[in-house]
Write an enzyme that holds these catalytic residues in place. Structure first.
Site, mmCIF file in Angstrom:
data_model
loop_
_atom_site.group_PDB
_atom_site.id
_atom_site.type_symbol
_atom_site.label_atom_id
_atom_site.label_comp_id
_atom_site.label_asym_id
_atom_site.label_seq_id
_atom_site.Cartn_x
_atom_site.Cartn_y
_atom_site.Cartn_z
ATOM 1 C CE LYS A 56 -36.498 9.892 -22.426
ATOM 2 N NZ LYS A 56 -36.370 11.350 -22.401
ATOM 3 C CE1 TYR A 116 -38.118 8.104 -19.725
ATOM 4 C CE2 TYR A 116 -36.862 6.074 -19.527
ATOM 5 C CZ TYR A 116 -36.909 7.455 -19.506
ATOM 6 O OH TYR A 116 -35.763 8.167 -19.268
ATOM 7 C CB THR A 171 -33.462 6.700 -21.524
ATOM 8 O OG1 THR A 171 -33.179 5.749 -20.488
ATOM 9 C CG2 THR A 171 -34.512 6.098 -22.443
ATOM 10 C CG ASP A 210 -38.388 22.664 -15.373
ATOM 11 O OD1 ASP A 210 -39.506 22.283 -14.952
ATOM 12 O OD2 ASP A 210 -37.417 21.912 -15.461
HETATM 13 N N1 LIG Z 1 -30.950 11.015 -14.594
HETATM 14 C C1 LIG Z 1 -30.640 10.008 -15.404
HETATM 15 O O1 LIG Z 1 -29.763 9.199 -15.091
HETATM 16 C C2 LIG Z 1 -31.315 9.837 -16.727
HETATM 17 C C3 LIG Z 1 -31.147 8.606 -17.335
HETATM 18 C C4 LIG Z 1 -31.709 8.398 -18.573
HETATM 19 C C5 LIG Z 1 -32.382 9.397 -19.220
HETATM 20 N N2 LIG Z 1 -32.527 10.594 -18.614
HETATM 21 C C6 LIG Z 1 -33.252 11.623 -19.368
HETATM 22 O O2 LIG Z 1 -32.660 12.901 -19.133
HETATM 23 C C7 LIG Z 1 -33.661 13.909 -19.039
HETATM 24 C C8 LIG Z 1 -33.550 14.685 -17.729
HETATM 25 O O3 LIG Z 1 -33.596 13.766 -16.645
HETATM 26 P P1 LIG Z 1 -33.513 14.242 -15.113
HETATM 27 O O4 LIG Z 1 -32.940 13.102 -14.376
HETATM 28 O O5 LIG Z 1 -32.887 15.571 -15.017
HETATM 29 O O6 LIG Z 1 -35.068 14.338 -14.788
HETATM 30 P P2 LIG Z 1 -35.882 15.435 -13.925
HETATM 31 O O7 LIG Z 1 -37.238 14.900 -13.740
HETATM 32 O O8 LIG Z 1 -35.100 15.811 -12.725
HETATM 33 O O9 LIG Z 1 -35.909 16.681 -14.914
HETATM 34 C C9 LIG Z 1 -36.851 16.853 -15.937
HETATM 35 C C10 LIG Z 1 -37.348 18.274 -15.883
HETATM 36 O O10 LIG Z 1 -38.226 18.496 -16.981
HETATM 37 C C11 LIG Z 1 -39.307 19.299 -16.544
HETATM 38 N N3 LIG Z 1 -40.459 19.076 -17.395
HETATM 39 C C12 LIG Z 1 -41.114 17.897 -17.605
HETATM 40 N N4 LIG Z 1 -42.150 18.092 -18.440
HETATM 41 C C13 LIG Z 1 -42.149 19.405 -18.762
HETATM 42 C C14 LIG Z 1 -42.985 20.207 -19.577
HETATM 43 N N5 LIG Z 1 -44.045 19.677 -20.200
HETATM 44 N N6 LIG Z 1 -42.709 21.516 -19.712
HETATM 45 C C15 LIG Z 1 -41.650 22.060 -19.051
HETATM 46 N N7 LIG Z 1 -40.819 21.352 -18.260
HETATM 47 C C16 LIG Z 1 -41.079 20.039 -18.120
HETATM 48 C C17 LIG Z 1 -39.566 18.828 -15.115
HETATM 49 O O11 LIG Z 1 -40.265 19.816 -14.362
HETATM 50 C C18 LIG Z 1 -38.144 18.584 -14.607
HETATM 51 O O12 LIG Z 1 -37.628 19.715 -13.934
HETATM 52 C C19 LIG Z 1 -34.994 13.175 -19.254
HETATM 53 O O13 LIG Z 1 -35.351 13.277 -20.612
HETATM 54 C C20 LIG Z 1 -34.692 11.728 -18.917
HETATM 55 O O14 LIG Z 1 -35.536 10.847 -19.606
HETATM 56 C C21 LIG Z 1 -32.020 10.826 -17.365
HETATM 57 O O1 LIG Z 2 -31.195 6.365 -14.944
HETATM 58 C C1 LIG Z 2 -31.275 5.811 -16.067
HETATM 59 O O2 LIG Z 2 -30.312 5.584 -16.754
HETATM 60 C C2 LIG Z 2 -32.618 5.391 -16.594
HETATM 61 O O3 LIG Z 2 -33.043 4.379 -15.789
HETATM 62 C C3 LIG Z 2 -34.015 4.565 -14.829
HETATM 63 O O4 LIG Z 2 -34.500 3.264 -14.698
HETATM 64 P P1 LIG Z 2 -33.973 2.323 -13.559
HETATM 65 O O5 LIG Z 2 -32.489 2.240 -13.515
HETATM 66 O O6 LIG Z 2 -34.682 1.037 -13.692
HETATM 67 O O7 LIG Z 2 -34.566 3.111 -12.334
HETATM 68 P P2 LIG Z 2 -34.253 3.206 -10.795
HETATM 69 O O8 LIG Z 2 -35.463 3.699 -10.122
HETATM 70 O O9 LIG Z 2 -33.033 3.975 -10.571
HETATM 71 O O10 LIG Z 2 -34.084 1.661 -10.356
HETATM 72 C C4 LIG Z 2 -32.909 0.913 -10.484
HETATM 73 C C5 LIG Z 2 -33.159 -0.492 -9.976
HETATM 74 O O11 LIG Z 2 -33.360 -0.450 -8.564
HETATM 75 C C6 LIG Z 2 -34.564 -1.138 -8.210
HETATM 76 N N1 LIG Z 2 -35.104 -0.471 -6.995
HETATM 77 C C7 LIG Z 2 -35.566 0.810 -7.053
HETATM 78 C C8 LIG Z 2 -36.021 1.434 -5.913
HETATM 79 C C9 LIG Z 2 -36.003 0.740 -4.669
HETATM 80 O O12 LIG Z 2 -36.401 1.256 -3.579
HETATM 81 N N2 LIG Z 2 -35.550 -0.530 -4.656
HETATM 82 C C10 LIG Z 2 -35.088 -1.163 -5.774
HETATM 83 O O13 LIG Z 2 -34.679 -2.339 -5.697
HETATM 84 C C11 LIG Z 2 -35.430 -1.093 -9.441
HETATM 85 O O14 LIG Z 2 -36.364 -2.147 -9.460
HETATM 86 C C12 LIG Z 2 -34.380 -1.225 -10.544
HETATM 87 O O15 LIG Z 2 -34.044 -2.579 -10.710
HETATM 88 C C13 LIG Z 2 -35.140 5.469 -15.286
HETATM 89 O O16 LIG Z 2 -35.936 4.849 -16.246
HETATM 90 C C14 LIG Z 2 -34.676 6.710 -15.918
HETATM 91 O O17 LIG Z 2 -34.406 7.719 -15.011
HETATM 92 C C15 LIG Z 2 -33.514 6.576 -16.803
HETATM 93 O O18 LIG Z 2 -33.997 6.587 -18.123
#
Ligand SMILES: NC(=O)c1ccc[n+]([C@@H]2O[C@H](COP(=O)([O-])OP(=O)(O)OC[C@H]3O[C@@H](n4cnc5c(N)ncnc54)[C@H](O)[C@@H]3O)[C@@H](O)[C@H]2O)c1
Ligand SMILES: O=C(O)[C@H]1O[C@H](OP(=O)(O)OP(=O)(O)OC[C@H]2O[C@@H](n3ccc(=O)[nH]c3=O)[C@H](O)[C@@H]2O)[C@H](O)[C@@H](O)[C@@H]1O
Length: 389
Positions: free
Chosen positions: A189, A185, A139, A49
């Site tokens: 993906k 995005y 995602t 990272d």
């Molecule tokens: N959190 C969720 O609910 C959620 C939902 C849908 C998809 N995802 C997917 O899961 C993955 C991880 O999500 P997260 O919530 O942990 O996000 P996050 O942003 O917390 O973690 C992503 C990590 O990747 C690192 N990174 C990004 N670009 C990089 C690069 N070029 N080189 C090295 N490191 C790099 C960032 O520094 C970060 O620490 C992502 O691919 C995201 O699209 C997450």
């Molecule tokens: O977590 C996931 O599964 C995926 O969805 C997220 O997308 P989204 O759920 O739209 O992102 P959030 O920022 O968590 O927003 C959720 C909802 O809350 C709303 N929102 C967000 C922030 C806020 O202050 N107020 C508010 O009403 C947004 O408009 C959206 O409708 C992100 O795209 C990704 O991290 C991931 O791929």
């Protein structure tokens, strides 16, 4: 740590210790996955990272029980020649690296597309060329909008699950027009999913694709002005936590009518560990990982978070608990939204027998307790600081 000889997979076979190249290990999901692997398995992690703040507690001091099983490599996969060597040294690569906050999709669409597609290409290529297994994080946004959202508002079919439940092998991917840059995005993906799938079909690459449905919990994103930029807009859990910590109204984008299902990060990580340790059951599959029982509108989420925060912090709820803001004002031009996200759980149930356990109330209680303990004092200091003239 349990010894490797005691650990068996879902078919009763002993689990061999693995070396895992985890890209994006310093993020929200990566930090929880590293923690689980260190605490419960004998596997080694090469943690890649650009940041390591969220896994520092696993790297230091030197006398931690898992010492020598986790190594941090600070590198940017965009431009680092060490990447292929680290993938070659590992049995399995897990790619989590991405720009994944909606505020970036329409304001930094180029960075978003590069991060989610172009930068992931060499990872797929090196895995395929070196016969290495890949678990890639996609995602739930690849589904986009539901079919039901295009029906007339009063159509009874909107209540029919066939029009909204999202199935890995059946549901179409429905995005908005190109000027709705929100979908940069999801589209990137989707294309990387198709490429990985094609590597599996044409070149026999072993892969698993994960579609997370709103995983939430401690260490998600950042609190603006404390451990992130003061103008930054993280995902909804951190936005609402920030509002609650500061005693401000929670901002409901376009009235907070969109619906989401939230799953506790610790439940979701159990599903990922099952994928890691059961390649025969996970390879070649795309898995929804979410909690269909935890559905709320964003407005209901805000109301529940306000109640839970008041319980865990002992603070009164603000006089004006929520305010409505337009998406244009909050995110800028080009924003659009997923209307509803209910994961179908058939495939993950059949292949891995996984089910989420934690209710929305319980997961918010543990997460907001963490947010309060971690940030309340720091926020007080930020608020008390006089603004420089
Ligand atoms: N959190 C969720 O609910 C959620 C939902 C849908 C998809 N995802 C997917 O899961 C993955 C991880 O999500 P997260 O919530 O942990 O996000 P996050 O942003 O917390 O973690 C992503 C990590 O990747 C690192 N990174 C990004 N670009 C990089 C690069 N070029 N080189 C090295 N490191 C790099 C960032 O520094 C970060 O620490 C992502 O691919 C995201 O699209 C997450
Ligand atoms: O977590 C996931 O599964 C995926 O969805 C997220 O997308 P989204 O759920 O739209 O992102 P959030 O920022 O968590 O927003 C959720 C909802 O809350 C709303 N929102 C967000 C922030 C806020 O202050 N107020 C508010 O009403 C947004 O408009 C959206 O409708 C992100 O795209 C990704 O991290 C991931 O791929």
């Amino acid at each position: 740590m349990t010894s490797s000889s005691e650990r068996v997979d879902l078919d009763g076979n002993p689990i061999k210790p693995l070396t895992i190249c985890m890209i994006g290990a310093g993020g929200f999901i990566g930090s929880h996955l590293c923690e689980k692997i260190m605490n419960e398995t004998p596997h080694k992690v090469l943690a890649l990272d650009v940041y390591n703040d969220k896994i520092k507690h696993l790297l230091e001091p030197d006398n931690l029980p898992w010492h020598g099983r986790i190594h941090f490599h600070r590198l940017n996969i965009k431009n680092d020649s060490r990447l292929e060597g680290l993938i070659k040294m590992s049995d399995l690569t897990i790619n989590l690296a991405a720009i994944c906050t909606p505020a970036d999709y329409n304001t930094r669409p180029l960075d978003t597309i590069y991060s989610n597609f172009i930068d992931a290409l060499p990872v797929v290529k090196y895995c395929s060329e070196n016969n290495k297994r890949l678990i890639h994080f996609s995602t739930c946004e690849v589904y986009g909008k539901t079919i039901g959202s295009f029906l007339p508002k009063d159509s009874p079919l909107r209540q029919d699950p066939a029009y909204y439940v999202l199935k890995e092998d059946e549901s179409p991917c429905i995005f908005g027009s190109i000027e709705k840059q929100r979908w940069s995005y999801a589209c990137a993906k989707q294309l990387i999913e198709r490429l990985i799938y094609a590597e599996g079909a044409e070149n026999g690459m072993d892969f698993t694709i994960v579609r997370p449905f709103n995983w939430i919990g401690p260490r998600m994103d950042f609190i603006p002005g404390v451990d992130g930029p003061s103008e930054g807009v993280p995902r909804v859990l951190a936005c609402f936590s920030n509002n609650l910590l500061r005693g401000e109204p929670l901002k409901l984008v376009d009235g907070g009518q969109s619906q989401r299902t939230f799953v506790y990060i610790k439940d979701a990580i159990e599903a990922v560990l099952l994928m890691i340790e059961n390649p025969g059951r996970a390879n070649g599959h795309i898995f929804n990982v979410g909690n269909p029982n935890n559905e709320v509108t964003v407005r209901q989420l805000a109301e529940m978070m306000i109640q839970v925060y008041s319980k865990v912090s002992g603070e009164q709820t603000p006089e004006t608990p929520t305010i409505d803001v337009s998406s244009k004002e909050f995110y800028g031009e080009g924003y659009d939204d997923s209307d509803k996200r209910i994961p179908d759980m058939t495939i993950i149930n059949k292949q891995l027998g996984w089910n989420p356990k934690t209710s929305l109330w319980d997961l918010l209680e543990s997460t907001l307790t963490y947010q309060h303990r971690t940030y309340a004092e720091a926020i007080k200091k930020v608020i008390a600081k006089p603004i420089a003239s």
